[in-house]
Structures are given as C-alpha cells and as structure tokens.
Design an enzyme around this catalytic site. Structure first.
Site, PDB file in Angstrom:
ATOM      1  N   SER A 136       0.858  -1.190   0.000  1.00 21.20           N
ATOM      2  CA  SER A 136       0.000   0.000   0.000  1.00 21.20           C
ATOM      3  C   SER A 136       0.891   1.236   0.000  1.00 21.20           C
ATOM      4  CB  SER A 136      -0.867   0.005   1.263  1.00 21.20           C
ATOM      5  OG  SER A 136      -1.519   1.243   1.414  1.00 21.20           O
ATOM      6  N   TYR A 146      -1.269  -0.803  10.540  1.00 21.05           N
ATOM      7  CA  TYR A 146      -1.497  -1.199   9.136  1.00 21.05           C
ATOM      8  C   TYR A 146      -0.359  -0.659   8.269  1.00 21.05           C
ATOM      9  CZ  TYR A 146      -3.635  -1.348   4.490  1.00 21.05           C
ATOM     10  OH  TYR A 146      -3.867  -1.584   3.161  1.00 21.05           O
TER      11      TYR A 146
HETATM   12  N1  LIG Z   1      -8.820  -1.018  -1.099  1.00 18.28           N
HETATM   13  C1  LIG Z   1      -7.834  -0.166  -0.884  1.00 18.28           C
HETATM   14  O1  LIG Z   1      -8.025   1.075  -0.876  1.00 18.28           O
HETATM   15  C2  LIG Z   1      -6.426  -0.689  -0.677  1.00 18.28           C
HETATM   16  C3  LIG Z   1      -5.383   0.233  -0.763  1.00 18.28           C
HETATM   17  C4  LIG Z   1      -4.069  -0.190  -0.590  1.00 18.28           C
HETATM   18  C5  LIG Z   1      -3.831  -1.523  -0.332  1.00 18.28           C
HETATM   19  N2  LIG Z   1      -4.867  -2.411  -0.242  1.00 18.28           N
HETATM   20  C6  LIG Z   1      -4.531  -3.816   0.048  1.00 18.28           C
HETATM   21  O2  LIG Z   1      -5.070  -4.639  -0.947  1.00 18.28           O
HETATM   22  C7  LIG Z   1      -5.288  -5.958  -0.434  1.00 18.28           C
HETATM   23  C8  LIG Z   1      -6.669  -6.426  -0.833  1.00 18.28           C
HETATM   24  O3  LIG Z   1      -7.624  -5.549  -0.263  1.00 18.28           O
HETATM   25  P1  LIG Z   1      -9.017  -5.217  -0.983  1.00 18.28           P
HETATM   26  O4  LIG Z   1      -9.142  -3.756  -0.965  1.00 18.28           O
HETATM   27  O5  LIG Z   1      -9.150  -5.947  -2.241  1.00 18.28           O
HETATM   28  O6  LIG Z   1     -10.011  -5.801   0.144  1.00 18.28           O
HETATM   29  P2  LIG Z   1     -11.430  -6.551   0.049  1.00 18.28           P
HETATM   30  O7  LIG Z   1     -12.225  -6.094  -1.108  1.00 18.28           O
HETATM   31  O8  LIG Z   1     -12.023  -6.393   1.409  1.00 18.28           O
HETATM   32  O9  LIG Z   1     -11.030  -8.089  -0.170  1.00 18.28           O
HETATM   33  C9  LIG Z   1     -10.330  -8.783   0.819  1.00 18.28           C
HETATM   34  C10 LIG Z   1     -10.135 -10.237   0.399  1.00 18.28           C
HETATM   35  O10 LIG Z   1      -9.286 -10.850   1.384  1.00 18.28           O
HETATM   36  C11 LIG Z   1      -9.990 -11.956   1.998  1.00 18.28           C
HETATM   37  N3  LIG Z   1      -9.615 -11.980   3.409  1.00 18.28           N
HETATM   38  C12 LIG Z   1      -9.802 -11.012   4.341  1.00 18.28           C
HETATM   39  N4  LIG Z   1      -9.366 -11.426   5.537  1.00 18.28           N
HETATM   40  C13 LIG Z   1      -8.871 -12.673   5.361  1.00 18.28           C
HETATM   41  C14 LIG Z   1      -8.308 -13.643   6.244  1.00 18.28           C
HETATM   42  N5  LIG Z   1      -8.191 -13.407   7.564  1.00 18.28           N
HETATM   43  N6  LIG Z   1      -7.906 -14.831   5.737  1.00 18.28           N
HETATM   44  C15 LIG Z   1      -8.056 -15.096   4.414  1.00 18.28           C
HETATM   45  N7  LIG Z   1      -8.593 -14.226   3.529  1.00 18.28           N
HETATM   46  C16 LIG Z   1      -9.008 -13.046   4.016  1.00 18.28           C
HETATM   47  C17 LIG Z   1     -11.477 -11.655   1.753  1.00 18.28           C
HETATM   48  O11 LIG Z   1     -12.305 -12.815   1.721  1.00 18.28           O
HETATM   49  P3  LIG Z   1     -12.981 -13.456   3.060  1.00 18.28           P
HETATM   50  O12 LIG Z   1     -13.627 -12.329   3.795  1.00 18.28           O
HETATM   51  O13 LIG Z   1     -13.919 -14.500   2.568  1.00 18.28           O
HETATM   52  O14 LIG Z   1     -11.849 -14.055   3.835  1.00 18.28           O
HETATM   53  C18 LIG Z   1     -11.409 -11.028   0.367  1.00 18.28           C
HETATM   54  O15 LIG Z   1     -11.290 -12.043  -0.606  1.00 18.28           O
HETATM   55  C19 LIG Z   1      -5.058  -5.861   1.074  1.00 18.28           C
HETATM   56  O16 LIG Z   1      -3.794  -6.378   1.400  1.00 18.28           O
HETATM   57  C20 LIG Z   1      -5.100  -4.367   1.347  1.00 18.28           C
HETATM   58  O17 LIG Z   1      -4.310  -4.024   2.465  1.00 18.28           O
HETATM   59  C21 LIG Z   1      -6.162  -2.021  -0.407  1.00 18.28           C
END
Ligand SMILES: NC(=O)c1ccc[n+]([C@@H]2O[C@H](COP(=O)([O-])OP(=O)(O)OC[C@H]3O[C@@H](n4cnc5c(N)ncnc54)[C@H](OP(=O)(O)O)[C@@H]3O)[C@@H](O)[C@H]2O)c1
Length: 277
Positions: A136, A146
């Site tokens: 991130s 985080y």
């Molecule tokens: N969205 C943003 O603005 C943003 C910005 C920078 C970085 N990121 C990073 O991008 C990555 C993905 O985030 P996203 O935004 O795509 O989030 P998201 O839409 O909430 O998706 C999260 C995914 O991770 C799974 N997950 C969550 N907790 C888990 C656990 N304890 N064990 C196994 N699987 C788990 C969820 O499925 P289940 O709930 O079924 O487990 C889901 O498939 C993360 O590392 C986040 O830090 C996001």
C-alpha cells in the site's frame, strides 16, 4: 499450464488478480475464508476461462489456516504467488483490542512471510516464478500498525528481490492507494472526504501490477497520481509526513485515554533539628 495461488481472491484486488492471471493462462488456487463465495468465484472463472480452479477456505490471520495454505505452496509448484489478503482497522492502536492487532499483523506480515518461504524452493529449483505482495502507499506514511505492516512488506519484497537476483525468480510489491473494493466498508471506515481523482479501480491495480511484474519492476505503484504522491512523500521530512498521516481520512482518531492521576505526593517529613549534644 503455469499455476498461480492468490490469497484474498474473492473480492477487490485479489479477485481482479485472479481475472488477470486466468487471462494470462494460469491455473488458479484461490484462498479466502468464505467457502461459498470461493465456489461462486471459481465457477465464474472456469466458465469464462479455460483454466482449472482449486479453492482453499482458510483464515490467514490464524496459524492453523496459514499452515494449510503453506503446505499447499510447498507441495504444488507455483509460477505465481500473490500475497494479497488483507483488512483494515478503523481504531488507532491505543484504542484497539490487542488480539485484533495481533491477527492483523499475522494476516499482513506472518502469512506473506510463511507462504513466500514455502513457495520459493520450487520456484528457485525451476528457475522461474513471481512473488507478488500487495502492499500500500500507506507504507510510506505513519498511519497505525497497518501502515507499519505494509512498510515491512515493502522492505521485505525489496530485500527478497535482491536476494533472488540471478535465480530467475522475481519479487514485486504492488502498492495501491485508495481502491474501490470492500476493504473500507468491512473496516467500518467512512471515506466521504476522499476526492474522486484519488480512487483507483481494482482491475487497473491488478493489470498495472501484472505489467510491472512482467517488466521486472520491484516496486509497482498503480496510477500516476499515486506515483507522484509517493515520490513527494518519500522526499518530505518525516515530521511533515507524520502530520499528514494523522489527517488521513477513515482512521478513527480519539483522544488518548486520560492517565489515572497518581495519588498526591505528600511532602517529605521535616527532619527534626539535630539534637544538641
Ligand atoms: N482497497 C484499498 O483502498 C487498498 C489500498 C491499498 C492496499 N490495499 C490492500 O489490498 C489488499 C486487498 O484488499 P481489498 O481492498 O481488495 O479488500 P477486500 O475487497 O475487502 O477483499 C479482501 C479479500 O481478502 C480476503 N480476506 C480477508 N481477511 C482474510 C483472512 N483473515 N484470511 C483469508 N482471507 C481473508 C477476503 O475474503 P474473506 O472475507 O472471505 O476471507 C477477500 O477475498 C489488502 O492487502 C489491502 O491491504 C487495499
């Protein structure tokens, strides 16, 4: 077909990486906690791409779930490992539950460390493979644990890339900014104040990330706006970065708890005048 394992593959950026890697001709293993949703996503991908999809329902914030996926990575040669699963926290460290903080650290740091370690021997032996860690831009801020975990993931990936030079295996950290996924709603963050130009789309993040992996880049920052912001933040004095981080939307800021006042200190007893000889 080459094989790819993606954690957090049922939503957001992980789901987009599953799409991009299926398009690029990989068989997939998808990991997340919700087994029904995993099956739905697997059926959708196999219906539209000629790839085999395996699912593993596992909680990567716990040692038992991590061990299952780790064993899979050790037993099945992978061409691509995407350490993507993650979640955010609205509460600051001071107000958060310790167990919640530990689970977050395990999900964001311990799981990528262990899965990478398990996947590497096959990759190095075959002189081919990519480790993709989803970090991130928060890695360059000072915004809670985080941000600290993403800083760890960034430095870990850079160091891994150096260690792996000449092995045929590459490591890339993909560092997005605000991306429209389920991430913020799941954490209960309200981000009404974030302007439209700051939002990325998950497919853009995954496509840019994958293109940067192909180009051998170690750090991938999707979106021109975030490449400029990351360059700026990395050149600013840290006290300014700390003030900017404190103003970051979405994170609950509360006053630090008022310390319990210590009991008033009673004045030391006045020594009696020395007795005359
Ligand atoms: N969205 C943003 O603005 C943003 C910005 C920078 C970085 N990121 C990073 O991008 C990555 C993905 O985030 P996203 O935004 O795509 O989030 P998201 O839409 O909430 O998706 C999260 C995914 O991770 C799974 N997950 C969550 N907790 C888990 C656990 N304890 N064990 C196994 N699987 C788990 C969820 O499925 P289940 O709930 O079924 O487990 C889901 O498939 C993360 O590392 C986040 O830090 C996001």
């Amino acid at each position: 077909m080459p094989a790819a394992l993606i954690t957090g593959a049922t939503a957001g950026i992980g789901r987009a990486f599953a799409e991009v890697l299926a398009e690029a001709g990989h068989d997939l293993t998808l990991v997340a906690r919700d087994a029904d949703r995993l099956r739905t996503v697997a059926a959708d991908l196999t219906g539209r791409h000629s790839c085999a999809v395996t699912v593993i329902a596992a909680d990567l914030s716990g040692r038992a779930g991590m061990a299952v996926v780790e064993r899979h990575c050790a037993d099945h040669p992978l061409s691509v490992l995407v350490n993507n699963a993650g979640s955010g926290m609205r509460e600051s460290f001071v107000h958060n539950d310790r167990q919640r903080e530990q689970e977050s650290l395990d999900l964001l740091v311990t799981a990528p460390l262990r899965l990478t370690h398990a996947a590497l021997p096959h990759m190095i032996e075959r002189r081919q493979g990519s480790i993709i860690n989803v970090g991130s831009v928060a890695a360059w801020l000072a915004s809670g644990t985080y941000s600290a975990a993403k800083a760890w993931l960034t430095v870990f990936t850079e160091s891994l890339a150096t260690d792996l030079a000449g092995t045929g295996v590459h490591a890339t950290v993909v560092a997005p900014g605000y991306t429209r996924t389920e991430f913020h709603a799941r954490a209960g963050m309200r981000l009404g104040g974030v302007p439209g130009w700051m939002w990325l789309d998950p497919m853009t993040v995954a496509r840019t990330g994958w293109a940067d992996v192909q180009a051998g880049r170690v750090v991938s920052i999707p979106g021109l706006q975030y490449r400029l912001l990351a360059t700026l933040v990395r050149t600013l004095p840290r006290p300014i970065v700390r003030s900017m981080s404190a103003a970051r939307p979405g994170v609950q800021r509360r006053r630090a708890p008022t310390p319990v006042s210590p009991p008033p200190v009673s004045p030391p007893p006045v020594s009696p005048p020395p007795a005359p000889n």
